[in-house]
Design a protein around this motif. Structure first.
Motif, mmCIF file in Angstrom:
data_model
loop_
_atom_site.group_PDB
_atom_site.id
_atom_site.type_symbol
_atom_site.label_atom_id
_atom_site.label_comp_id
_atom_site.label_asym_id
_atom_site.label_seq_id
_atom_site.Cartn_x
_atom_site.Cartn_y
_atom_site.Cartn_z
ATOM 1 N N TYR A 1 17.298 58.412 45.552
ATOM 2 C CA TYR A 1 17.095 57.286 44.645
ATOM 3 C C TYR A 1 18.409 56.821 44.045
ATOM 4 O O TYR A 1 18.631 55.620 43.865
ATOM 5 C CB TYR A 1 16.123 57.661 43.528
ATOM 6 N N LEU A 2 19.287 57.746 43.733
ATOM 7 C CA LEU A 2 20.579 57.394 43.151
ATOM 8 C C LEU A 2 21.434 56.617 44.149
ATOM 9 O O LEU A 2 22.074 55.620 43.795
ATOM 10 C CB LEU A 2 21.318 58.655 42.696
ATOM 11 N N ILE A 3 21.420 57.036 45.404
ATOM 12 C CA ILE A 3 22.173 56.319 46.437
ATOM 13 C C ILE A 3 21.607 54.923 46.632
ATOM 14 O O ILE A 3 22.357 53.933 46.721
ATOM 15 C CB ILE A 3 22.169 57.117 47.757
ATOM 16 N N ILE B 1 16.852 44.473 38.514
ATOM 17 C CA ILE B 1 18.289 44.751 38.473
ATOM 18 C C ILE B 1 18.717 45.100 37.051
ATOM 19 O O ILE B 1 19.527 46.004 36.831
ATOM 20 C CB ILE B 1 19.092 43.543 39.008
ATOM 21 N N PHE B 2 18.162 44.408 36.061
ATOM 22 C CA PHE B 2 18.507 44.670 34.667
ATOM 23 C C PHE B 2 18.040 46.064 34.235
ATOM 24 O O PHE B 2 18.741 46.770 33.504
ATOM 25 C CB PHE B 2 17.875 43.595 33.776
ATOM 26 N N ILE B 3 16.885 46.510 34.685
ATOM 27 C CA ILE B 3 16.282 47.756 34.214
ATOM 28 C C ILE B 3 16.663 48.959 35.091
ATOM 29 O O ILE B 3 16.420 50.115 34.717
ATOM 30 C CB ILE B 3 14.747 47.586 34.119
ATOM 31 N N LEU B 4 17.287 48.733 36.247
ATOM 32 C CA LEU B 4 17.572 49.813 37.203
ATOM 33 C C LEU B 4 18.443 50.936 36.627
ATOM 34 O O LEU B 4 18.127 52.110 36.838
ATOM 35 C CB LEU B 4 18.198 49.230 38.475
ATOM 36 N N PRO B 5 19.517 50.678 35.883
ATOM 37 C CA PRO B 5 20.278 51.798 35.321
ATOM 38 C C PRO B 5 19.448 52.659 34.367
ATOM 39 O O PRO B 5 19.567 53.895 34.378
ATOM 40 C CB PRO B 5 21.434 51.122 34.582
ATOM 41 N N ASP B 6 18.600 52.024 33.573
ATOM 42 C CA ASP B 6 17.726 52.796 32.684
ATOM 43 C C ASP B 6 16.742 53.644 33.478
ATOM 44 O O ASP B 6 16.474 54.798 33.129
ATOM 45 C CB ASP B 6 16.958 51.866 31.744
ATOM 46 N N GLY C 1 18.467 56.689 34.707
ATOM 47 C CA GLY C 1 18.676 57.653 33.614
ATOM 48 C C GLY C 1 17.407 58.408 33.288
ATOM 49 O O GLY C 1 17.414 59.639 33.132
ATOM 50 N N TYR C 2 16.282 57.679 33.194
ATOM 51 C CA TYR C 2 15.003 58.349 32.939
ATOM 52 C C TYR C 2 14.624 59.247 34.110
ATOM 53 O O TYR C 2 14.024 60.307 33.925
ATOM 54 C CB TYR C 2 13.896 57.329 32.688
ATOM 55 N N GLY C 3 14.973 58.819 35.317
ATOM 56 C CA GLY C 3 14.698 59.654 36.493
ATOM 57 C C GLY C 3 15.485 60.949 36.459
ATOM 58 O O GLY C 3 14.987 62.000 36.857
ATOM 59 N N ALA C 4 16.733 60.899 35.990
ATOM 60 C CA ALA C 4 17.541 62.121 35.884
ATOM 61 C C ALA C 4 16.904 63.093 34.901
ATOM 62 O O ALA C 4 16.814 64.303 35.169
ATOM 63 C CB ALA C 4 18.965 61.779 35.449
ATOM 64 N N VAL C 5 16.435 62.590 33.762
ATOM 65 C CA VAL C 5 15.777 63.452 32.779
ATOM 66 C C VAL C 5 14.478 64.023 33.349
ATOM 67 O O VAL C 5 14.182 65.217 33.203
ATOM 68 C CB VAL C 5 15.509 62.661 31.477
ATOM 69 N N PHE C 6 13.714 63.185 34.030
ATOM 70 C CA PHE C 6 12.439 63.625 34.612
ATOM 71 C C PHE C 6 12.653 64.712 35.663
ATOM 72 O O PHE C 6 11.975 65.739 35.656
ATOM 73 C CB PHE C 6 11.729 62.407 35.217
ATOM 74 N N TYR C 7 13.597 64.485 36.576
ATOM 75 C CA TYR C 7 13.840 65.496 37.609
ATOM 76 C C TYR C 7 14.451 66.766 37.028
ATOM 77 O O TYR C 7 14.189 67.866 37.522
ATOM 78 C CB TYR C 7 14.708 64.928 38.733
ATOM 79 N N GLY C 8 15.246 66.632 35.969
ATOM 80 C CA GLY C 8 15.755 67.828 35.288
ATOM 81 C C GLY C 8 14.616 68.645 34.704
ATOM 82 O O GLY C 8 14.596 69.876 34.812
ATOM 83 N N ALA C 9 13.661 67.957 34.085
ATOM 84 C CA ALA C 9 12.495 68.662 33.539
ATOM 85 C C ALA C 9 11.687 69.310 34.649
ATOM 86 O O ALA C 9 11.187 70.446 34.496
ATOM 87 C CB ALA C 9 11.636 67.695 32.739
ATOM 88 N N LEU C 10 11.535 68.648 35.775
ATOM 89 C CA LEU C 10 10.798 69.244 36.897
ATOM 90 C C LEU C 10 11.507 70.491 37.425
ATOM 91 O O LEU C 10 10.853 71.479 37.789
ATOM 92 C CB LEU C 10 10.641 68.227 38.030
ATOM 93 N N ILE C 11 12.824 70.474 37.492
ATOM 94 C CA ILE C 11 13.572 71.640 37.966
ATOM 95 C C ILE C 11 13.403 72.800 36.997
ATOM 96 O O ILE C 11 13.180 73.946 37.405
ATOM 97 C CB ILE C 11 15.062 71.267 38.160
#
Length: 117
Positions: free
Chosen positions: A106-108, A67-72, A75-85
């Motif tokens: 994943y965001l939902i 729960i503590f690390i989930l927002p991070d 955020g890293y997932g958004a950067v990763f998927y942006g790079a994949l796109i």
């Protein structure tokens, strides 16, 4: 033998009744019963309870850490998927919707988890 649940404790329906006759004090069956009760009680206290407490505490620690690390992670997932796109567009493979759909799922899920805590 019939049992009833009274105030969260399992009790015999007829506590003064036995199947057969009770073991006499000092008989070999009474000694065997006392030994087996002591052995099982020791087994519970020395083996089962510490393992159960460890698993409970470890699971609780993992959940609090998640729960503590989930927002991070999101955020890293958004950067990763942006790079994949971007890489997909550079290689003419496209597939932008698959990555956006996966990230949206994943965001939902993370929003539901964080909203329920």
């Amino acid at each position: 033998m019939k049992f009833t649940l009274q105030n969260g404790v399992l009790q015999t329906a007829m506590p003064d009744k036995y199947i057969g006759t009770p073991a006499k004090d000092g008989s070999w069956m009474d000694i065997f019963n006392n030994f087996s009760e002591a052995f099982i009680q020791g087994e519970l206290e020395l083996i089962i309870k510490p393992i159960g407490y460890f698993l409970r505490d470890f699971g609780q620690f993992l959940w609090e850490w998640f729960i503590f690390i989930l927002p991070d992670l999101m955020g890293y997932g958004a950067v990763f998927y942006g790079a994949l796109i971007i890489l997909g567009a550079m290689t003419s493979k496209g597939q932008m919707m698959k990555h956006l759909g996966r990230y949206g799922a994943y965001l939902i899920a993370s929003t539901c988890i964080l909203g329920s805590v």
